[in-house]
Design a protein around this motif. Structure first.
Motif, PDB file in Angstrom:
ATOM      1  N   LEU A  15      -1.224  10.762 -11.789  1.00 51.20           N
ATOM      2  CA  LEU A  15      -0.046   9.977 -12.180  1.00 51.20           C
ATOM      3  C   LEU A  15       0.569   9.255 -10.986  1.00 51.20           C
ATOM      4  O   LEU A  15       1.034   8.119 -11.113  1.00 51.20           O
ATOM      5  N   ARG A  16       0.565   9.900  -9.842  1.00 51.82           N
ATOM      6  CA  ARG A  16       1.064   9.243  -8.622  1.00 51.82           C
ATOM      7  C   ARG A  16       0.229   8.002  -8.315  1.00 51.82           C
ATOM      8  O   ARG A  16       0.769   6.926  -8.059  1.00 51.82           O
ATOM      9  N   ASP A  17      -1.100   8.152  -8.354  1.00 52.70           N
ATOM     10  CA  ASP A  17      -1.973   7.029  -8.036  1.00 52.70           C
ATOM     11  C   ASP A  17      -1.881   5.932  -9.094  1.00 52.70           C
ATOM     12  O   ASP A  17      -1.927   4.743  -8.769  1.00 52.70           O
ATOM     13  N   ALA A  18      -1.724   6.314 -10.356  1.00 50.73           N
ATOM     14  CA  ALA A  18      -1.548   5.314 -11.410  1.00 50.73           C
ATOM     15  C   ALA A  18      -0.240   4.550 -11.211  1.00 50.73           C
ATOM     16  O   ALA A  18      -0.188   3.334 -11.403  1.00 50.73           O
ATOM     17  N   GLY A  19       0.807   5.243 -10.785  1.00 49.62           N
ATOM     18  CA  GLY A  19       2.090   4.586 -10.509  1.00 49.62           C
ATOM     19  C   GLY A  19       2.006   3.631  -9.325  1.00 49.62           C
ATOM     20  O   GLY A  19       2.529   2.516  -9.376  1.00 49.62           O
ATOM     21  N   ILE A  20       1.347   4.078  -8.256  1.00 53.19           N
ATOM     22  CA  ILE A  20       1.143   3.200  -7.095  1.00 53.19           C
ATOM     23  C   ILE A  20       0.359   1.969  -7.521  1.00 53.19           C
ATOM     24  O   ILE A  20       0.674   0.838  -7.142  1.00 53.19           O
ATOM     25  N   GLY A  21      -0.676   2.194  -8.338  1.00 49.49           N
ATOM     26  CA  GLY A  21      -1.487   1.074  -8.814  1.00 49.49           C
ATOM     27  C   GLY A  21      -0.699   0.101  -9.663  1.00 49.49           C
ATOM     28  O   GLY A  21      -0.827  -1.119  -9.510  1.00 49.49           O
ATOM     29  N   ALA A  22       0.135   0.626 -10.549  1.00 46.60           N
ATOM     30  CA  ALA A  22       0.932  -0.241 -11.416  1.00 46.60           C
ATOM     31  C   ALA A  22       1.888  -1.106 -10.606  1.00 46.60           C
ATOM     32  O   ALA A  22       1.964  -2.325 -10.804  1.00 46.60           O
ATOM     33  N   VAL A  23       2.601  -0.490  -9.680  1.00 44.40           N
ATOM     34  CA  VAL A  23       3.565  -1.246  -8.864  1.00 44.40           C
ATOM     35  C   VAL A  23       2.850  -2.277  -7.994  1.00 44.40           C
ATOM     36  O   VAL A  23       3.271  -3.440  -7.907  1.00 44.40           O
ATOM     37  N   THR A  24       1.765  -1.870  -7.373  1.00 40.60           N
ATOM     38  CA  THR A  24       1.023  -2.789  -6.499  1.00 40.60           C
ATOM     39  C   THR A  24       0.493  -3.975  -7.295  1.00 40.60           C
ATOM     40  O   THR A  24       0.582  -5.121  -6.854  1.00 40.60           O
ATOM     41  N   ASN A  25      -0.053  -3.715  -8.466  1.00 41.51           N
ATOM     42  CA  ASN A  25      -0.626  -4.805  -9.260  1.00 41.51           C
ATOM     43  C   ASN A  25       0.452  -5.727  -9.819  1.00 41.51           C
ATOM     44  O   ASN A  25       0.213  -6.917  -9.971  1.00 41.51           O
ATOM     45  N   VAL A  26       1.621  -5.197 -10.113  1.00 40.14           N
ATOM     46  CA  VAL A  26       2.730  -6.056 -10.550  1.00 40.14           C
ATOM     47  C   VAL A  26       3.120  -6.999  -9.409  1.00 40.14           C
ATOM     48  O   VAL A  26       3.325  -8.202  -9.630  1.00 40.14           O
ATOM     49  N   VAL A  27       3.177  -6.470  -8.200  1.00 38.66           N
ATOM     50  CA  VAL A  27       3.546  -7.302  -7.041  1.00 38.66           C
ATOM     51  C   VAL A  27       2.478  -8.357  -6.772  1.00 38.66           C
ATOM     52  O   VAL A  27       2.792  -9.541  -6.596  1.00 38.66           O
ATOM     53  N   THR A  28       1.199  -7.941  -6.737  1.00 41.41           N
ATOM     54  CA  THR A  28       0.145  -8.929  -6.453  1.00 41.41           C
ATOM     55  C   THR A  28       0.039  -9.956  -7.575  1.00 41.41           C
ATOM     56  O   THR A  28      -0.224 -11.137  -7.308  1.00 41.41           O
TER      57      THR A  28
ATOM     58  N   GLY B  72      -9.764 -12.889  -9.193  1.00 37.01           N
ATOM     59  CA  GLY B  72      -8.378 -12.540  -8.890  1.00 37.01           C
ATOM     60  C   GLY B  72      -8.054 -11.109  -9.284  1.00 37.01           C
ATOM     61  O   GLY B  72      -7.348 -10.399  -8.556  1.00 37.01           O
ATOM     62  N   ASN B  73      -8.579 -10.665 -10.433  1.00 40.48           N
ATOM     63  CA  ASN B  73      -8.378  -9.277 -10.844  1.00 40.48           C
ATOM     64  C   ASN B  73      -9.017  -8.322  -9.847  1.00 40.48           C
ATOM     65  O   ASN B  73      -8.456  -7.268  -9.541  1.00 40.48           O
ATOM     66  N   ALA B  74     -10.204  -8.687  -9.345  1.00 42.61           N
ATOM     67  CA  ALA B  74     -10.873  -7.849  -8.344  1.00 42.61           C
ATOM     68  C   ALA B  74     -10.060  -7.785  -7.053  1.00 42.61           C
ATOM     69  O   ALA B  74      -9.946  -6.722  -6.430  1.00 42.61           O
ATOM     70  N   VAL B  75      -9.473  -8.899  -6.675  1.00 46.93           N
ATOM     71  CA  VAL B  75      -8.627  -8.914  -5.470  1.00 46.93           C
ATOM     72  C   VAL B  75      -7.397  -8.035  -5.679  1.00 46.93           C
ATOM     73  O   VAL B  75      -7.010  -7.259  -4.795  1.00 46.93           O
ATOM     74  N   ASP B  76      -6.767  -8.145  -6.849  1.00 48.60           N
ATOM     75  CA  ASP B  76      -5.625  -7.286  -7.167  1.00 48.60           C
ATOM     76  C   ASP B  76      -6.026  -5.810  -7.108  1.00 48.60           C
ATOM     77  O   ASP B  76      -5.301  -4.975  -6.562  1.00 48.60           O
ATOM     78  N   GLY B  77      -7.193  -5.481  -7.667  1.00 48.22           N
ATOM     79  CA  GLY B  77      -7.676  -4.101  -7.653  1.00 48.22           C
ATOM     80  C   GLY B  77      -7.989  -3.604  -6.260  1.00 48.22           C
ATOM     81  O   GLY B  77      -7.739  -2.440  -5.932  1.00 48.22           O
ATOM     82  N   ALA B  78      -8.530  -4.483  -5.428  1.00 51.43           N
ATOM     83  CA  ALA B  78      -8.790  -4.106  -4.037  1.00 51.43           C
ATOM     84  C   ALA B  78      -7.472  -3.791  -3.320  1.00 51.43           C
ATOM     85  O   ALA B  78      -7.394  -2.841  -2.529  1.00 51.43           O
ATOM     86  N   ALA B  79      -6.444  -4.571  -3.630  1.00 52.24           N
ATOM     87  CA  ALA B  79      -5.124  -4.296  -3.041  1.00 52.24           C
ATOM     88  C   ALA B  79      -4.588  -2.956  -3.530  1.00 52.24           C
ATOM     89  O   ALA B  79      -3.998  -2.191  -2.752  1.00 52.24           O
ATOM     90  N   VAL B  80      -4.813  -2.645  -4.802  1.00 50.71           N
ATOM     91  CA  VAL B  80      -4.388  -1.351  -5.338  1.00 50.71           C
ATOM     92  C   VAL B  80      -5.109  -0.216  -4.611  1.00 50.71           C
ATOM     93  O   VAL B  80      -4.493   0.756  -4.177  1.00 50.71           O
ATOM     94  N   GLY B  81      -6.435  -0.334  -4.476  1.00 50.20           N
ATOM     95  CA  GLY B  81      -7.205   0.692  -3.773  1.00 50.20           C
ATOM     96  C   GLY B  81      -6.751   0.862  -2.337  1.00 50.20           C
ATOM     97  O   GLY B  81      -6.624   1.979  -1.833  1.00 50.20           O
ATOM     98  N   GLY B  82      -6.478  -0.257  -1.660  1.00 47.93           N
ATOM     99  CA  GLY B  82      -5.988  -0.195  -0.288  1.00 47.93           C
ATOM    100  C   GLY B  82      -4.617   0.450  -0.182  1.00 47.93           C
ATOM    101  O   GLY B  82      -4.360   1.250   0.721  1.00 47.93           O
ATOM    102  N   ALA B  83      -3.739   0.111  -1.115  1.00 45.43           N
ATOM    103  CA  ALA B  83      -2.394   0.700  -1.098  1.00 45.43           C
ATOM    104  C   ALA B  83      -2.455   2.203  -1.345  1.00 45.43           C
ATOM    105  O   ALA B  83      -1.773   2.987  -0.663  1.00 45.43           O
ATOM    106  N   ILE B  84      -3.273   2.620  -2.303  1.00 49.38           N
ATOM    107  CA  ILE B  84      -3.414   4.051  -2.567  1.00 49.38           C
ATOM    108  C   ILE B  84      -3.977   4.752  -1.346  1.00 49.38           C
ATOM    109  O   ILE B  84      -3.505   5.834  -0.956  1.00 49.38           O
ATOM    110  N   HIS B  85      -4.951   4.142  -0.710  1.00 46.21           N
ATOM    111  CA  HIS B  85      -5.534   4.745   0.495  1.00 46.21           C
ATOM    112  C   HIS B  85      -4.482   4.897   1.586  1.00 46.21           C
ATOM    113  O   HIS B  85      -4.358   5.971   2.202  1.00 46.21           O
ATOM    114  N   LEU B  86      -3.724   3.844   1.841  1.00 45.88           N
ATOM    115  CA  LEU B  86      -2.725   3.887   2.907  1.00 45.88           C
ATOM    116  C   LEU B  86      -1.607   4.888   2.616  1.00 45.88           C
ATOM    117  O   LEU B  86      -1.121   5.570   3.523  1.00 45.88           O
TER     118      LEU B  86
END
Length: 132
Positions: free
Chosen positions: A36-49, A113-127
């Motif tokens: 749930l934490r990672d899904a939340g990080i992903g949701a927020v990151t993807n909304v921003v991107t 663009g979706n792949a770029v957004d997803g890469a940003a999500v993966g990077g944010a979760i990693h960081l």
């Protein structure tokens, strides 16, 4: 004699094997307790991107990001040491999951663009979660 054994033994054997398969899982799910934490990080990151790129609705981007975050979490759960995340794996899984989710949800016009957004999500979760 052979038919008698088949009629009495086979149903019991099948019932026992079915109960063993359905009631006792051989391996736990790959996602961990932080999904749930990672899904939340992903949701927020993807909304921003999505807002920065001017792509999609807030709700659509949040859903895509949540699914992507859960996928990154699940892929990380498959590692032998899930506490030591791999940046390449997180970014790659994020990119693939977001591109696929975009296709499934009907956002086929901007797969890259979706792949770029997803890469940003993966990077944010990693960081944000590496080593935690």
């Amino acid at each position: 004699m052979n038919n008698i054994l088949k009629r009495t033994l086979l149903p019991s054997l099948m019932a026992a094997s079915l109960a063993g398969v359905t009631l006792v899982p051989a391996k736990p799910a790959a996602a961990d307790d932080q999904v749930l934490r990672d899904a939340g990080i992903g949701a927020v990151t993807n909304v921003v991107t999505g807002a920065v790129r001017g792509n999609g609705s807030v709700l659509g981007n949040a859903v895509k990001g949540g699914v992507t975050g859960a996928a990154v979490n699940g892929a990380n759960g498959l590692r032998s040491h899930p506490r030591h995340r791999n940046l390449g794996q997180d970014v790659g899984v994020g990119a693939g999951a977001s591109a696929l989710t975009g296709v499934i949800t009907g956002d086929r016009k901007d797969t890259l663009g979706n792949a770029v957004d997803g890469a940003a999500v993966g990077g944010a979760i990693h960081l944000l979660t590496n080593g935690h």
